[in-house]
Design a protein around this motif. Structure first.
Motif, PDB file in Angstrom:
ATOM      1  N   ARG A 300       5.933 107.781   1.304  1.00 36.86           N
ATOM      2  CA  ARG A 300       5.147 107.195   0.198  1.00 36.86           C
ATOM      3  C   ARG A 300       5.650 105.791  -0.143  1.00 36.86           C
ATOM      4  O   ARG A 300       4.858 104.874  -0.390  1.00 36.86           O
ATOM      5  CB  ARG A 300       5.244 108.084  -1.050  1.00 36.86           C
ATOM      6  N   ALA A 301       6.970 105.640  -0.171  1.00 41.30           N
ATOM      7  CA  ALA A 301       7.537 104.328  -0.537  1.00 41.30           C
ATOM      8  C   ALA A 301       7.137 103.275   0.498  1.00 41.30           C
ATOM      9  O   ALA A 301       6.751 102.152   0.140  1.00 41.30           O
ATOM     10  CB  ALA A 301       9.059 104.430  -0.640  1.00 41.30           C
ATOM     11  N   GLU A 302       7.215 103.645   1.771  1.00 41.94           N
ATOM     12  CA  GLU A 302       6.869 102.658   2.811  1.00 41.94           C
ATOM     13  C   GLU A 302       5.373 102.335   2.765  1.00 41.94           C
ATOM     14  O   GLU A 302       4.977 101.176   2.928  1.00 41.94           O
ATOM     15  CB  GLU A 302       7.278 103.176   4.193  1.00 41.94           C
ATOM     16  N   LEU A 303       4.563 103.345   2.513  1.00 43.73           N
ATOM     17  CA  LEU A 303       3.114 103.088   2.396  1.00 43.73           C
ATOM     18  C   LEU A 303       2.819 102.159   1.223  1.00 43.73           C
ATOM     19  O   LEU A 303       1.969 101.263   1.309  1.00 43.73           O
ATOM     20  CB  LEU A 303       2.357 104.412   2.195  1.00 43.73           C
ATOM     21  N   LEU A 304       3.548 102.389   0.125  1.00 44.34           N
ATOM     22  CA  LEU A 304       3.328 101.537  -1.051  1.00 44.34           C
ATOM     23  C   LEU A 304       3.753 100.094  -0.755  1.00 44.34           C
ATOM     24  O   LEU A 304       3.032  99.136  -1.103  1.00 44.34           O
ATOM     25  CB  LEU A 304       4.105 102.087  -2.254  1.00 44.34           C
ATOM     26  N   LEU A 305       4.897  99.930  -0.112  1.00 44.18           N
ATOM     27  CA  LEU A 305       5.333  98.562   0.240  1.00 44.18           C
ATOM     28  C   LEU A 305       4.269  97.887   1.102  1.00 44.18           C
ATOM     29  O   LEU A 305       3.918  96.726   0.877  1.00 44.18           O
ATOM     30  CB  LEU A 305       6.680  98.605   0.980  1.00 44.18           C
ATOM     31  N   GLU A 306       3.726  98.643   2.041  1.00 45.49           N
ATOM     32  CA  GLU A 306       2.676  98.068   2.902  1.00 45.49           C
ATOM     33  C   GLU A 306       1.427  97.744   2.092  1.00 45.49           C
ATOM     34  O   GLU A 306       0.797  96.702   2.286  1.00 45.49           O
ATOM     35  CB  GLU A 306       2.323  99.039   4.018  1.00 45.49           C
ATOM     36  N   ALA A 307       1.068  98.653   1.178  1.00 41.83           N
ATOM     37  CA  ALA A 307      -0.132  98.421   0.352  1.00 41.83           C
ATOM     38  C   ALA A 307       0.037  97.151  -0.490  1.00 41.83           C
ATOM     39  O   ALA A 307      -0.935  96.451  -0.775  1.00 41.83           O
ATOM     40  CB  ALA A 307      -0.386  99.631  -0.549  1.00 41.83           C
ATOM     41  N   LEU A 308       1.295  96.864  -0.867  1.00 43.48           N
ATOM     42  CA  LEU A 308       1.553  95.661  -1.662  1.00 43.48           C
ATOM     43  C   LEU A 308       1.825  94.443  -0.756  1.00 43.48           C
ATOM     44  O   LEU A 308       2.282  93.395  -1.228  1.00 43.48           O
ATOM     45  CB  LEU A 308       2.737  95.897  -2.611  1.00 43.48           C
ATOM     46  N   GLN A 309       1.565  94.644   0.531  1.00 42.96           N
ATOM     47  CA  GLN A 309       1.709  93.581   1.539  1.00 42.96           C
ATOM     48  C   GLN A 309       3.134  93.035   1.611  1.00 42.96           C
ATOM     49  O   GLN A 309       3.355  91.828   1.734  1.00 42.96           O
ATOM     50  CB  GLN A 309       0.687  92.469   1.285  1.00 42.96           C
ATOM     51  N   LEU A 310       4.081  93.968   1.501  1.00 41.02           N
ATOM     52  CA  LEU A 310       5.495  93.612   1.660  1.00 41.02           C
ATOM     53  C   LEU A 310       5.980  94.082   3.028  1.00 41.02           C
ATOM     54  O   LEU A 310       5.471  95.082   3.547  1.00 41.02           O
ATOM     55  CB  LEU A 310       6.318  94.276   0.542  1.00 41.02           C
ATOM     56  N   PRO A 311       6.959  93.401   3.617  1.00 43.45           N
ATOM     57  CA  PRO A 311       7.377  93.761   4.979  1.00 43.45           C
ATOM     58  C   PRO A 311       8.188  95.056   5.022  1.00 43.45           C
ATOM     59  O   PRO A 311       9.020  95.294   4.138  1.00 43.45           O
ATOM     60  CB  PRO A 311       8.252  92.569   5.401  1.00 43.45           C
ATOM     61  N   ILE A 312       7.918  95.884   6.019  1.00 47.72           N
ATOM     62  CA  ILE A 312       8.789  97.051   6.240  1.00 47.72           C
ATOM     63  C   ILE A 312       9.480  96.965   7.611  1.00 47.72           C
ATOM     64  O   ILE A 312      10.319  97.796   7.932  1.00 47.72           O
ATOM     65  CB  ILE A 312       8.028  98.398   6.062  1.00 47.72           C
ATOM     66  N   ARG A 313       9.087  95.995   8.410  1.00 43.12           N
ATOM     67  CA  ARG A 313       9.781  95.690   9.663  1.00 43.12           C
ATOM     68  C   ARG A 313       9.971  94.180   9.696  1.00 43.12           C
ATOM     69  O   ARG A 313       9.077  93.437   9.297  1.00 43.12           O
ATOM     70  CB  ARG A 313       8.960  96.116  10.897  1.00 43.12           C
ATOM     71  N   SER A 314      11.141  93.752  10.197  1.00 46.55           N
ATOM     72  CA  SER A 314      11.423  92.320  10.197  1.00 46.55           C
ATOM     73  C   SER A 314      10.747  91.621  11.378  1.00 46.55           C
ATOM     74  O   SER A 314      10.713  92.166  12.477  1.00 46.55           O
ATOM     75  CB  SER A 314      12.934  92.113  10.279  1.00 46.55           C
ATOM     76  N   THR A 315      10.250  90.432  11.127  1.00 47.56           N
ATOM     77  CA  THR A 315       9.729  89.637  12.238  1.00 47.56           C
ATOM     78  C   THR A 315      10.780  88.612  12.668  1.00 47.56           C
ATOM     79  O   THR A 315      10.641  87.981  13.707  1.00 47.56           O
ATOM     80  CB  THR A 315       8.440  88.896  11.819  1.00 47.56           C
ATOM     81  N   ALA A 316      11.847  88.486  11.859  1.00 45.98           N
ATOM     82  CA  ALA A 316      12.905  87.523  12.230  1.00 45.98           C
ATOM     83  C   ALA A 316      13.805  88.146  13.294  1.00 45.98           C
ATOM     84  O   ALA A 316      13.852  89.359  13.447  1.00 45.98           O
ATOM     85  CB  ALA A 316      13.728  87.168  10.998  1.00 45.98           C
ATOM     86  N   ASP A 317      14.528  87.276  13.987  1.00 49.80           N
ATOM     87  CA  ASP A 317      15.339  87.730  15.108  1.00 49.80           C
ATOM     88  C   ASP A 317      16.783  87.965  14.641  1.00 49.80           C
ATOM     89  O   ASP A 317      17.647  87.129  14.829  1.00 49.80           O
ATOM     90  CB  ASP A 317      15.279  86.632  16.186  1.00 49.80           C
ATOM     91  N   PHE A 318      17.048  89.114  14.010  1.00 52.90           N
ATOM     92  CA  PHE A 318      18.404  89.381  13.506  1.00 52.90           C
ATOM     93  C   PHE A 318      19.237  90.085  14.565  1.00 52.90           C
ATOM     94  O   PHE A 318      18.732  90.933  15.300  1.00 52.90           O
ATOM     95  CB  PHE A 318      18.346  90.292  12.272  1.00 52.90           C
ATOM     96  N   ASP A 319      20.538  89.765  14.566  1.00 51.81           N
ATOM     97  CA  ASP A 319      21.477  90.458  15.437  1.00 51.81           C
ATOM     98  C   ASP A 319      22.207  91.500  14.580  1.00 51.81           C
ATOM     99  O   ASP A 319      22.654  91.209  13.468  1.00 51.81           O
ATOM    100  CB  ASP A 319      22.478  89.430  15.988  1.00 51.81           C
ATOM    101  N   ILE A 320      22.328  92.712  15.096  1.00 51.57           N
ATOM    102  CA  ILE A 320      22.866  93.799  14.268  1.00 51.57           C
ATOM    103  C   ILE A 320      24.319  93.540  13.849  1.00 51.57           C
ATOM    104  O   ILE A 320      24.712  93.861  12.723  1.00 51.57           O
ATOM    105  CB  ILE A 320      22.696  95.163  14.985  1.00 51.57           C
ATOM    106  N   ASP A 321      25.116  92.911  14.729  1.00 49.08           N
ATOM    107  CA  ASP A 321      26.513  92.610  14.348  1.00 49.08           C
ATOM    108  C   ASP A 321      26.545  91.602  13.194  1.00 49.08           C
ATOM    109  O   ASP A 321      27.382  91.684  12.303  1.00 49.08           O
ATOM    110  CB  ASP A 321      27.289  92.047  15.548  1.00 49.08           C
ATOM    111  N   ASP A 322      25.605  90.639  13.241  1.00 49.20           N
ATOM    112  CA  ASP A 322      25.530  89.671  12.131  1.00 49.20           C
ATOM    113  C   ASP A 322      25.164  90.376  10.829  1.00 49.20           C
ATOM    114  O   ASP A 322      25.676  90.035   9.757  1.00 49.20           O
ATOM    115  CB  ASP A 322      24.465  88.596  12.422  1.00 49.20           C
ATOM    116  N   VAL A 323      24.279  91.368  10.917  1.00 51.68           N
ATOM    117  CA  VAL A 323      23.889  92.097   9.694  1.00 51.68           C
ATOM    118  C   VAL A 323      25.106  92.826   9.135  1.00 51.68           C
ATOM    119  O   VAL A 323      25.387  92.777   7.931  1.00 51.68           O
ATOM    120  CB  VAL A 323      22.722  93.082   9.968  1.00 51.68           C
ATOM    121  N   PHE A 324      25.873  93.489   9.994  1.00 48.63           N
ATOM    122  CA  PHE A 324      27.088  94.175   9.519  1.00 48.63           C
ATOM    123  C   PHE A 324      28.074  93.171   8.922  1.00 48.63           C
ATOM    124  O   PHE A 324      28.675  93.421   7.887  1.00 48.63           O
ATOM    125  CB  PHE A 324      27.745  94.973  10.652  1.00 48.63           C
TER     126      PHE A 324
END
Ligand code: NAD
Length: 370
Positions: A300-324
């Motif tokens: 439900r939360a992800e559907l709501l984020l999508e309904a509000l046109q908010l991102p649920i998957r990133s389009t930017a090119d992140f590296d997982i080690d950088d995120v950590f």
């Protein structure tokens, strides 16, 4: 715009204050400040975009109430939340000989509010501070609660202070001039408040997503008011995020552990609310796998984020080690462990402590598409 004006009081003993919510309240800014402050001089901090729309009205209103006003205008954007920009404002205050009783007004979004609030907390060891939020982000979240900060190059909000405003004036009509992307980004914090407060507000969002996106005045007014009440309740219970084992005020950081990392790494590409939206998706996945949150709530939360046109998957090119690496700078961390606020259920949050581990890596990988 049709809506009833309302007041939400944040009850913090000697630091209590009112949040005024309504349409057209910018024109009452001066008298509203005058009702809680007897100084002569006022400094309005704003950014270039906001100034173009609202500076003149704000200045006229405070001058009508008998203040002499100076406006300091900063460049828009997160990069202005810096010690260098704070220094520029200190210089302006020094030049005008602003004293201990003279209020600083933040007219703008969360960037202006956090920066001007930080200056108000530190100039002469603290001067009166007024919030006049003009974005959904700052009406829903940043304008209330007294957290002020600037960023350090190693992470967000690492230099800051608690400094409550003396009054908050939210003119919801100002949201009319927001760019669509900025308008939507702030809604992520409203979804956050819904998830941490319970099913009722989540259902309200589900039923009203279209009206909210259409900036329907009465939907917007109800949205802002309900968020102010939720935030006021949390702040009243734990003003300085002080409880160590209980989640307390830190519940407001739901989605922010990964969210702040995404925001920092995106170097201005992601709006704060967009990064929080992605961070909530990480936190929701961890909540399901580590806390037993019902999968339906996550859906439900992800559907709501999508309904509000908010991102649920990133389009930017992140590296997982950088995120950590970026998450390792988070203020919530204790003893070199990452700390996430997760949900056991709607309105029921708990801490989750962990090191770098597969389960977190997999939740992040899903969002960044690795
Ligand atoms: N202190 C807190 O409790 C708290 C809570 C949440 C977020 N924040 C902080 O808030 C910041 C994000 O705030 P934001 O999303 O408001 O960003 P922002 O202040 O950068 O505003 C977004 C954009 O909208 C423009 N703008 C503002 N009001 C406008 C209006 N009415 N019409 C047209 N344009 C307008 C601004 O110039 C800017 O370009 C982040 O730094 C985040 O860390 C703080």
């Amino acid at each position: 715009m049709q809506c009833n004006n309302a007041i939400v009081t944040v009850d913090l003993g000697p630091r209590s204050y009112d949040i005024h919510v309504g349409a057209g309240l910018l024109d009452a800014l001066g008298p509203t400040i005058r009702s809680v402050c007897d100084a002569d001089q006022i400094t309005i901090v704003t950014d270039k975009n906001v100034a173009a729309h609202y500076s003149k009205r704000a200045v006229e209103s405070v001058e009508t109430a008998g203040f002499s006003a100076k406006t300091i205008t900063i460049p828009p954007g997160e990069s202005s939340k810096s010690l260098a920009m704070a220094q520029r404002i200190y210089d302006g205050l020094a030049e005008r000989r602003r004293g201990r009783r003279d209020p600083i007004v933040a007219l703008g979004g969360g960037v202006v509010g956090d920066l001007a609030g930080f200056v108000a907390a530190t100039w002469m060891r603290g001067v009166p501070f007024v919030q006049c939020p003009t974005t959904t982000e700052s009406m829903i979240d940043a304008g209330v609660g007294g957290k002020t900060a600037v960023n350090h190059e190693s992470g967000k909000n690492l230099i800051g202070a608690f400094h409550q405003p003396i009054v908050v004036v939210m003119d919801i009509e100002t949201a009319r001039t927001l760019e669509d992307r900025d308008f939507r980004a702030g809604l992520a914090e409203s979804v956050k408040h819904a998830l941490i407060s319970g099913d009722d507000f989540l259902q309200w969002h589900e039923a009203n997503a279209t009206r909210i996106l259409g900036r329907d005045p009465s939907a917007l007014s109800e949205l802002v008011l309900r968020n102010c009440r939720i935030k006021a309740d949390v702040v009243q219970a734990d003003e300085r995020e002080s409880t160590a084992d209980e989640v307390g005020r830190a519940v407001l950081n739901f989605g922010h552990t990964a969210g702040h990392a995404f925001e920092t790494l995106s170097q201005g590409e992601l709006r704060h609310g967009e990064a929080v939206s992605l961070g909530m998706v990480v936190a929701l996945a961890l909540s399901v796998s580590e806390m037993g949150l019902a999968a339906d709530v996550r859906r439900r939360a992800e559907l709501l984020l999508e309904a509000l046109q908010l991102p649920i998957r990133s389009t930017a090119d992140f590296d997982i080690d950088d995120v950590f690496r970026a998450m390792s700078q988070d203020k919530k961390n204790v003893a070199n462990q990452l700390r996430f606020v997760l949900l056991k259920g709607l309105g029921d949050a708990a801490w989750y402590r962990t090191g770098v581990c597969r389960v977190v890596a997999s939740a992040i990988a899903d969002v960044i598409g690795r």
